[in-house]
Structure formats: C-alpha cells, structure tokens
Design a protein around this motif. Structure first.
Motif, PDB file in Angstrom:
ATOM      1  N   LEU A 118      32.953  80.316  97.775  1.00  0.00           N
ATOM      2  CA  LEU A 118      32.989  79.481  96.641  1.00  0.00           C
ATOM      3  C   LEU A 118      32.883  77.717  96.833  1.00  0.00           C
ATOM      4  O   LEU A 118      32.780  76.835  96.012  1.00  0.00           O
ATOM      5  CB  LEU A 118      34.300  79.502  95.769  1.00  0.00           C
ATOM      6  N   SER A 119      32.689  77.496  98.326  1.00  0.00           N
ATOM      7  CA  SER A 119      32.603  76.079  98.611  1.00  0.00           C
ATOM      8  C   SER A 119      30.988  75.680  98.832  1.00  0.00           C
ATOM      9  O   SER A 119      30.223  76.627  99.009  1.00  0.00           O
ATOM     10  CB  SER A 119      33.138  75.891  99.996  1.00  0.00           C
ATOM     11  N   PRO A 120      30.595  74.494  98.055  1.00  0.00           N
ATOM     12  CA  PRO A 120      29.172  74.327  98.002  1.00  0.00           C
ATOM     13  C   PRO A 120      28.766  73.972  99.375  1.00  0.00           C
ATOM     14  O   PRO A 120      27.592  74.299  99.366  1.00  0.00           O
ATOM     15  CB  PRO A 120      29.263  73.119  97.258  1.00  0.00           C
ATOM     16  N   TYR A 121      29.466  73.641 100.316  1.00  0.00           N
ATOM     17  CA  TYR A 121      28.994  73.424 101.341  1.00  0.00           C
ATOM     18  C   TYR A 121      28.447  74.563 102.316  1.00  0.00           C
ATOM     19  O   TYR A 121      27.685  74.575 103.160  1.00  0.00           O
ATOM     20  CB  TYR A 121      30.153  72.389 102.357  1.00  0.00           C
ATOM     21  N   VAL A 122      29.566  75.469 101.849  1.00  0.00           N
ATOM     22  CA  VAL A 122      29.470  76.854 102.567  1.00  0.00           C
ATOM     23  C   VAL A 122      28.110  77.476 102.231  1.00  0.00           C
ATOM     24  O   VAL A 122      27.124  78.117 102.865  1.00  0.00           O
ATOM     25  CB  VAL A 122      30.358  78.066 102.573  1.00  0.00           C
ATOM     26  N   ILE A 133      39.654  79.754 102.622  1.00  0.00           N
ATOM     27  CA  ILE A 133      39.582  78.511 102.283  1.00  0.00           C
ATOM     28  C   ILE A 133      40.176  77.640 103.338  1.00  0.00           C
ATOM     29  O   ILE A 133      40.821  78.018 104.266  1.00  0.00           O
ATOM     30  CB  ILE A 133      40.258  78.378 100.986  1.00  0.00           C
ATOM     31  N   PRO A 134      39.738  76.128 103.011  1.00  0.00           N
ATOM     32  CA  PRO A 134      40.258  75.268 104.458  1.00  0.00           C
ATOM     33  C   PRO A 134      41.652  75.305 104.530  1.00  0.00           C
ATOM     34  O   PRO A 134      42.527  75.094 105.683  1.00  0.00           O
ATOM     35  CB  PRO A 134      39.538  74.040 104.063  1.00  0.00           C
ATOM     36  N   PHE A 135      42.507  75.360 103.424  1.00  0.00           N
ATOM     37  CA  PHE A 135      43.806  75.287 103.358  1.00  0.00           C
ATOM     38  C   PHE A 135      44.641  76.473 104.091  1.00  0.00           C
ATOM     39  O   PHE A 135      45.851  76.292 104.314  1.00  0.00           O
ATOM     40  CB  PHE A 135      44.449  74.603 101.785  1.00  0.00           C
ATOM     41  N   ARG A 179      39.519  70.133 109.585  1.00  0.00           N
ATOM     42  CA  ARG A 179      40.054  71.207 108.856  1.00  0.00           C
ATOM     43  C   ARG A 179      39.459  71.418 107.658  1.00  0.00           C
ATOM     44  O   ARG A 179      39.847  71.520 106.413  1.00  0.00           O
ATOM     45  CB  ARG A 179      41.741  71.126 108.469  1.00  0.00           C
ATOM     46  N   ARG A 180      38.164  71.512 107.860  1.00  0.00           N
ATOM     47  CA  ARG A 180      37.038  71.679 106.627  1.00  0.00           C
ATOM     48  C   ARG A 180      36.109  72.795 106.953  1.00  0.00           C
ATOM     49  O   ARG A 180      35.858  73.190 108.014  1.00  0.00           O
ATOM     50  CB  ARG A 180      36.336  70.374 106.311  1.00  0.00           C
ATOM     51  N   ILE A 181      35.660  73.268 105.804  1.00  0.00           N
ATOM     52  CA  ILE A 181      34.715  74.590 105.810  1.00  0.00           C
ATOM     53  C   ILE A 181      33.557  73.789 105.420  1.00  0.00           C
ATOM     54  O   ILE A 181      33.199  72.842 104.409  1.00  0.00           O
ATOM     55  CB  ILE A 181      35.103  75.833 104.989  1.00  0.00           C
ATOM     56  N   PRO A 182      32.304  74.600 106.235  1.00  0.00           N
ATOM     57  CA  PRO A 182      32.105  75.574 106.685  1.00  0.00           C
ATOM     58  C   PRO A 182      31.992  75.055 108.393  1.00  0.00           C
ATOM     59  O   PRO A 182      31.987  73.939 108.674  1.00  0.00           O
ATOM     60  CB  PRO A 182      30.707  75.969 106.509  1.00  0.00           C
ATOM     61  N   ALA A 234      31.052  71.974 112.819  1.00  0.00           N
ATOM     62  CA  ALA A 234      31.903  71.796 111.716  1.00  0.00           C
ATOM     63  C   ALA A 234      31.326  70.931 110.832  1.00  0.00           C
ATOM     64  O   ALA A 234      32.279  70.137 110.140  1.00  0.00           O
ATOM     65  CB  ALA A 234      33.292  71.436 112.155  1.00  0.00           C
ATOM     66  N   ASP A 235      30.059  70.924 110.278  1.00  0.00           N
ATOM     67  CA  ASP A 235      29.756  70.020 109.233  1.00  0.00           C
ATOM     68  C   ASP A 235      28.414  70.922 108.654  1.00  0.00           C
ATOM     69  O   ASP A 235      27.507  71.012 109.391  1.00  0.00           O
ATOM     70  CB  ASP A 235      29.603  68.590 109.589  1.00  0.00           C
ATOM     71  N   SER A 236      28.176  70.961 107.296  1.00  0.00           N
ATOM     72  CA  SER A 236      27.190  71.508 106.810  1.00  0.00           C
ATOM     73  C   SER A 236      25.737  70.841 107.268  1.00  0.00           C
ATOM     74  O   SER A 236      24.676  71.552 107.551  1.00  0.00           O
ATOM     75  CB  SER A 236      27.293  71.729 105.460  1.00  0.00           C
ATOM     76  N   SER A 237      25.652  69.500 107.073  1.00  0.00           N
ATOM     77  CA  SER A 237      24.611  69.061 107.557  1.00  0.00           C
ATOM     78  C   SER A 237      24.063  69.073 108.918  1.00  0.00           C
ATOM     79  O   SER A 237      22.812  69.193 109.242  1.00  0.00           O
ATOM     80  CB  SER A 237      24.485  67.306 106.921  1.00  0.00           C
ATOM     81  N   ARG A 287      48.059  71.328 103.605  1.00  0.00           N
ATOM     82  CA  ARG A 287      47.147  70.449 102.741  1.00  0.00           C
ATOM     83  C   ARG A 287      46.080  69.800 103.881  1.00  0.00           C
ATOM     84  O   ARG A 287      46.381  69.803 104.940  1.00  0.00           O
ATOM     85  CB  ARG A 287      47.989  69.315 102.323  1.00  0.00           C
ATOM     86  N   GLY A 288      44.891  69.334 103.228  1.00  0.00           N
ATOM     87  CA  GLY A 288      43.899  68.970 104.026  1.00  0.00           C
ATOM     88  C   GLY A 288      44.464  67.603 104.752  1.00  0.00           C
ATOM     89  O   GLY A 288      45.311  67.172 104.297  1.00  0.00           O
ATOM     90  N   ILE A 289      43.514  67.044 105.739  1.00  0.00           N
ATOM     91  CA  ILE A 289      44.302  66.113 106.633  1.00  0.00           C
ATOM     92  C   ILE A 289      43.187  64.857 106.046  1.00  0.00           C
ATOM     93  O   ILE A 289      43.783  63.738 106.592  1.00  0.00           O
ATOM     94  CB  ILE A 289      43.998  66.327 108.106  1.00  0.00           C
TER      95      ILE A 289
END
Ligand SMILES: N[C@@H](CCC(=O)N[C@@H](CS)C(=O)NCC(=O)O)C(=O)O
Length: 250
Positions: A12-16, A36-38, A51-54, A64-67, A244-246
C-alpha cells in the motif's frame, strides 16, 4: 533471474509500488516482506536507518530509498530504459520523480492517507477532518495546477512510460484509496493522464492485491497475501510492536 531480489515494505506504500512497477517492467522477479514501516523490528532499523520503506536487498547491496533503488535497477538492468536518454529530459524526469516523492508524498501520504487510513487503522486515532479538508482545499489544487502543465495530452511525459510517469501515478493510487478523484473538469489533462498510467499492466497486476489489503486488518496481511499467491519472503523484518517513525512528529 540469477540474483534474488528482496523488497521490504508493503503493497500500500506508493514508494514500494514505484519499485514493484519498475521491477515488473524490467522483468526482475522478487520476494516481498510486506511490512508497514512502523512494525519494523531492530534488524529493520539496521537496513533502513530512517525506518522507512521500501528497502531493496540483492546479492550486491542493500538500499533504502525508492529513487536510489530505481536508479540502481536502471544502471544494472538497462532494458527497457525507464529514464530518458537525452540529458535534459533525463534531468526533468528526475525532477518530476523528486517532486512526486517529496511534495506529493507530503500531501498525498502525510496529510491525506495518514489522516484517513494510517491514523485510524494503525494508531487507533481519529481522522482530523478539518486538516483533511484544508489539504483538499489548499494543497491538492496547487499540485494539480502544476501537474496540469507537466502532463501531455496523450501518451506519457516523455512519449513512452518513464520513471516520471510511474512516480507521479503511484501517489494517485493512494489518493484513490482515500476516495479522492481528480476533478476532470478543472484538471482534464491530469485526470486523463492518471487514468492512462494506472491502467498500465504493471500497475494493473498490483491492483487486486492492493484492493484486498485495503479490506484486510493489518495483522492478517501476510496470511491474505499467501492466500493470493504473493511472492512472500520466508523471514520478516516485522514485529508485533509498533513504533512511531523517526523522521517526523505528528
Ligand atoms: N524517500 C523515501 C521515502 C519513503 C517513505 O517515506 N516511505 C513511507 C511509507 S509510504 C515510510 O516508510 N514512512 C515511515 C516514516 O517516515 O516514518 C523513498 O523514496 O523511498
């Protein structure tokens, strides 16, 4: 495919989604750990310091970054080309990808999807309806006005589908999850462009999975994905404890 690829992050993540569409277009098979990242555990913090996806893992690297992931895939698997060859167009494609990831990420994900879906479903908190209305009234039109000048009357931004189209379209899919639709009278080019892009086969393959997950409590995502035949990893970086995210305080 001789180098098994793993994607850590849910459908459900746009970056994934951006990375999954690029993998599909390039014909690269993968396994997915749909967290989910959390819900990431301590090992997740090591592979994704923000602490992010993807997160992307293959035989050579962990990213660890979509771009960064998509650029790596383009460099390692150049066919089909998803970044224009012309250097001016290539720079513009990267700009549109950056615009989508930063500004559309801020508005479509943090101010809209977070309020409508993540707050109630992950944290058990109510949606701030006034904040959502303000976003729809002020931020959304500004983005759509800009996109209306960027998208073509037919086809894709650089003719054939590129990273720019993919990056932008990914966020509209999350907007659809919140029942947002582009007003086709006010932004006709953008409305038609989004429909065209999301109709592409590589987005279409993900749609039934996304639709099902939207109706499924988080705890059952893995089980439902197994039932749907999704290419799941055996191990997970997920845990039952939510953090929670950081990167930001909401
Ligand atoms: N720049 C990153 C952004 C990734 C991102 O923000 N992902 C969201 C999920 S849609 C996330 O992990 N958010 C958790 C957080 O920021 O704490 C990328 O392109 O991969």
């Amino acid at each position: 495919m001789s180098h098994p690829v793993q994607i850590i992050g849910g459908y459900l993540s746009p970056y994934v989604r951006k990375v999954l569409v690029v993998l599909d277009l390039k014909g690269i098979s993968y396994k997915i750990d749909p967290i989910i990242p959390f819900s990431g555990n301590d090992s997740f913090s090591r592979i994704s310091p923000l602490r992010r996806i993807p997160v992307f893992i293959d035989d050579q690297t962990t990213l660890a970054d979509s771009s960064v992931i998509c650029q790596y895939l383009e460099d390692r698997y150049p066919e089909p080309e998803l970044y224009p060859t012309n250097i001016v167009e290539r720079a513009r494609a990267r700009w549109l990808e950056e615009y989508a990831d930063s500004r559309m990420g801020e508005v479509f994900i943090w101010r809209l999807f977070n309020q409508v879906a993540i707050k109630p479903n992950v944290w058990g908190e109510p949606t701030d309806k006034a904040a959502v209305e303000k976003t729809l009234r002020e931020d959304m039109p500004q983005i759509l006005d800009y996109l209306e000048e960027q998208v073509p009357t037919e086809g894709f931004i650089f003719g054939k589908l590129s990273i720019a189209d993919i990056s932008i379209a990914c966020f509209f899919r999350n907007a659809e999850f919140t029942r947002f639709r582009v007003d086709a009278v006010r932004w006709p080019l953008t409305a038609a462009f989004v429909e065209r892009a999301l109709r592409h086969e590589s987005f279409g393959k993900l749609k039934p999975i996304e639709d099902r997950l939207l109706r499924t409590p988080l705890k059952q995502h893995r089980a439902v994905l197994a039932e749907l035949g999704a290419p799941l990893t055996q191990e997970t970086y997920g845990s039952a404890t939510l953090r929670r995210g950081i990167m930001r305080i909401d």
